[in-house]
Design a protein around this motif. Sequence first.
Motif, PDB file in Angstrom:
ATOM      1  N   MET A   1       0.831  -1.213   0.000  1.00 39.72           N
ATOM      2  CA  MET A   1       0.000   0.000   0.000  1.00 39.72           C
ATOM      3  C   MET A   1       0.866   1.264   0.000  1.00 39.72           C
ATOM      4  O   MET A   1       0.584   2.238  -0.704  1.00 39.72           O
ATOM      5  N   ILE A   2       1.948   1.241   0.789  1.00 38.03           N
ATOM      6  CA  ILE A   2       2.837   2.408   0.869  1.00 38.03           C
ATOM      7  C   ILE A   2       3.503   2.654  -0.474  1.00 38.03           C
ATOM      8  O   ILE A   2       3.665   3.804  -0.905  1.00 38.03           O
ATOM      9  N   ALA A   3       3.872   1.573  -1.169  1.00 40.98           N
ATOM     10  CA  ALA A   3       4.527   1.727  -2.477  1.00 40.98           C
ATOM     11  C   ALA A   3       3.612   2.450  -3.460  1.00 40.98           C
ATOM     12  O   ALA A   3       4.064   3.306  -4.227  1.00 40.98           O
ATOM     13  N   TYR A   4       2.329   2.100  -3.454  1.00 38.64           N
ATOM     14  CA  TYR A   4       1.378   2.776  -4.344  1.00 38.64           C
ATOM     15  C   TYR A   4       1.266   4.258  -3.996  1.00 38.64           C
ATOM     16  O   TYR A   4       1.190   5.119  -4.880  1.00 38.64           O
ATOM     17  N   LEU A   5       1.231   4.564  -2.694  1.00 38.11           N
ATOM     18  CA  LEU A   5       1.154   5.963  -2.260  1.00 38.11           C
ATOM     19  C   LEU A   5       2.378   6.741  -2.724  1.00 38.11           C
ATOM     20  O   LEU A   5       2.261   7.875  -3.221  1.00 38.11           O
ATOM     21  N   LEU A   6       3.549   6.136  -2.593  1.00 39.40           N
ATOM     22  CA  LEU A   6       4.784   6.809  -3.017  1.00 39.40           C
ATOM     23  C   LEU A   6       4.795   7.050  -4.529  1.00 39.40           C
ATOM     24  O   LEU A   6       5.263   8.092  -4.989  1.00 39.40           O
ATOM     25  N   LEU A   7       4.253   6.099  -5.282  1.00 33.18           N
ATOM     26  CA  LEU A   7       4.220   6.251  -6.735  1.00 33.18           C
ATOM     27  C   LEU A   7       3.155   7.252  -7.183  1.00 33.18           C
ATOM     28  O   LEU A   7       3.209   7.753  -8.311  1.00 33.18           O
ATOM     29  N   ILE A   8       2.198   7.548  -6.336  1.00 37.85           N
ATOM     30  CA  ILE A   8       1.230   8.616  -6.622  1.00 37.85           C
ATOM     31  C   ILE A   8       1.845   9.975  -6.295  1.00 37.85           C
ATOM     32  O   ILE A   8       1.673  10.950  -7.035  1.00 37.85           O
ATOM     33  N   LEU A   9       2.599  10.039  -5.203  1.00 39.90           N
ATOM     34  CA  LEU A   9       3.234  11.295  -4.809  1.00 39.90           C
ATOM     35  C   LEU A   9       4.320  11.712  -5.797  1.00 39.90           C
ATOM     36  O   LEU A   9       4.520  12.911  -6.032  1.00 39.90           O
ATOM     37  N   THR A  10       5.010  10.740  -6.388  1.00 41.79           N
ATOM     38  CA  THR A  10       6.110  11.058  -7.306  1.00 41.79           C
ATOM     39  C   THR A  10       5.649  11.893  -8.502  1.00 41.79           C
ATOM     40  O   THR A  10       6.204  12.975  -8.748  1.00 41.79           O
ATOM     41  N   PRO A  11       4.646  11.475  -9.286  1.00 40.77           N
ATOM     42  CA  PRO A  11       4.189  12.339 -10.393  1.00 40.77           C
ATOM     43  C   PRO A  11       3.541  13.630  -9.910  1.00 40.77           C
ATOM     44  O   PRO A  11       3.572  14.631 -10.635  1.00 40.77           O
ATOM     45  N   LEU A  12       2.971  13.619  -8.700  1.00 41.92           N
ATOM     46  CA  LEU A  12       2.422  14.862  -8.143  1.00 41.92           C
ATOM     47  C   LEU A  12       3.532  15.875  -7.938  1.00 41.92           C
ATOM     48  O   LEU A  12       3.392  17.062  -8.296  1.00 41.92           O
ATOM     49  N   PHE A  13       4.659  15.440  -7.382  1.00 38.78           N
ATOM     50  CA  PHE A  13       5.796  16.343  -7.161  1.00 38.78           C
ATOM     51  C   PHE A  13       6.391  16.790  -8.495  1.00 38.78           C
ATOM     52  O   PHE A  13       6.773  17.956  -8.651  1.00 38.78           O
ATOM     53  N   TRP A  14       6.494  15.877  -9.464  1.00 38.10           N
ATOM     54  CA  TRP A  14       7.049  16.234 -10.772  1.00 38.10           C
ATOM     55  C   TRP A  14       6.159  17.250 -11.477  1.00 38.10           C
ATOM     56  O   TRP A  14       6.650  18.195 -12.091  1.00 38.10           O
ATOM     57  N   ALA A  15       4.848  17.041 -11.401  1.00 31.94           N
ATOM     58  CA  ALA A  15       3.928  18.011 -11.995  1.00 31.94           C
ATOM     59  C   ALA A  15       4.032  19.347 -11.277  1.00 31.94           C
ATOM     60  O   ALA A  15       3.986  20.415 -11.900  1.00 31.94           O
ATOM     61  N   GLY A  16       4.192  19.299  -9.961  1.00 31.07           N
ATOM     62  CA  GLY A  16       4.357  20.527  -9.187  1.00 31.07           C
ATOM     63  C   GLY A  16       5.596  21.301  -9.584  1.00 31.07           C
ATOM     64  O   GLY A  16       5.619  22.539  -9.506  1.00 31.07           O
ATOM     65  N   ASN A  17       6.632  20.596 -10.037  1.00 33.21           N
ATOM     66  CA  ASN A  17       7.848  21.255 -10.512  1.00 33.21           C
ATOM     67  C   ASN A  17       7.539  22.166 -11.691  1.00 33.21           C
ATOM     68  O   ASN A  17       7.976  23.318 -11.741  1.00 33.21           O
ATOM     69  N   HIS A  18       6.768  21.670 -12.642  1.00 33.84           N
ATOM     70  CA  HIS A  18       6.441  22.454 -13.830  1.00 33.84           C
ATOM     71  C   HIS A  18       5.560  23.648 -13.484  1.00 33.84           C
ATOM     72  O   HIS A  18       5.770  24.758 -13.987  1.00 33.84           O
TER      73      HIS A  18
END
Length: 304
Positions: free
Chosen positions: A1-18
Amino acid sequence: MIAYLLLILTPLFWAGNHVAAKGVADIADPLLMAFLRWGLAFLILLPFWLPKAIRQWPIIKAHFPLLFWLSLTSVGCFNTFIYLGVETTTATNTTLMHAIIPVLILLLNRLFFKESVGGLQWLGIAASLMGVLVLITQGELQRIASLHLNPGDVWILAAIVTWALYSITLKFKPKELEPFTFFGLSVLIGLLVIFPFALFEQGGFVVPTLETPVWAVVVYIAIFPSILSYSFWNRGVAQLGASTAGLFIYLIPVFGTLLSILVLNETMHSFHLIGIALIVLGIWLAVVRRVIAGIRQNRIKTVN
């Protein structure tokens, strides 16, 4: 479950960069932003990275040309081109165009390494490329003939190409080189590549005067899209596998579009919807169907 959460946060942070870079594009120079981002990230990493780098120096030295290329295309070019692009294009376009990366990787693997591509995959490549053309021409394809393209979209397209080139050559990275050591080395080499261009942009050795929002963005992009996203992505891939983790990349356009509308008050136009539809269709035909089929086959083998 934690792995899925981390993989959701990763594109969120990348999108936030742009989105964050677009938010300060009017008050911050793009090359300086790239240098400050990776400079702060490297300072944070340095105490942990240096002992590992010293221990693995013989590996680094033996494979330095390849490692330089990987660092150039990732840290040196990719995000630098993004920051140049968001000066004259929208954060929405920036994140939506990222969706073509898996399809472009498929195409480049075919061109350079002769990997097989089926008929439906070629159709998917064509659909995705058409979707990108719709986005960069704002639905007016006749702009291609007159070359009246948004320069920001061209920079974003260049960034996507460099990331795809990085991705297809990443397979040659020496397996004995630890991922953290490789990441820190990429940041260091990328910094050295960006430095002279940032220096030229600033007109020489000067101490830049930046507003508070710019420093806040620098701290965010140094920690979240850089260090944390890298760590989260590695853990997710380790636990769920690269094929499953790769599907989460498609959340970047979703998060990017939502953040652009909520934070930057950007508007969704009809050409965005058409471009999204073509890109999604292309991704499904070229990549997702194949990945899901592979996951199902692996599960069947595991059960048997």
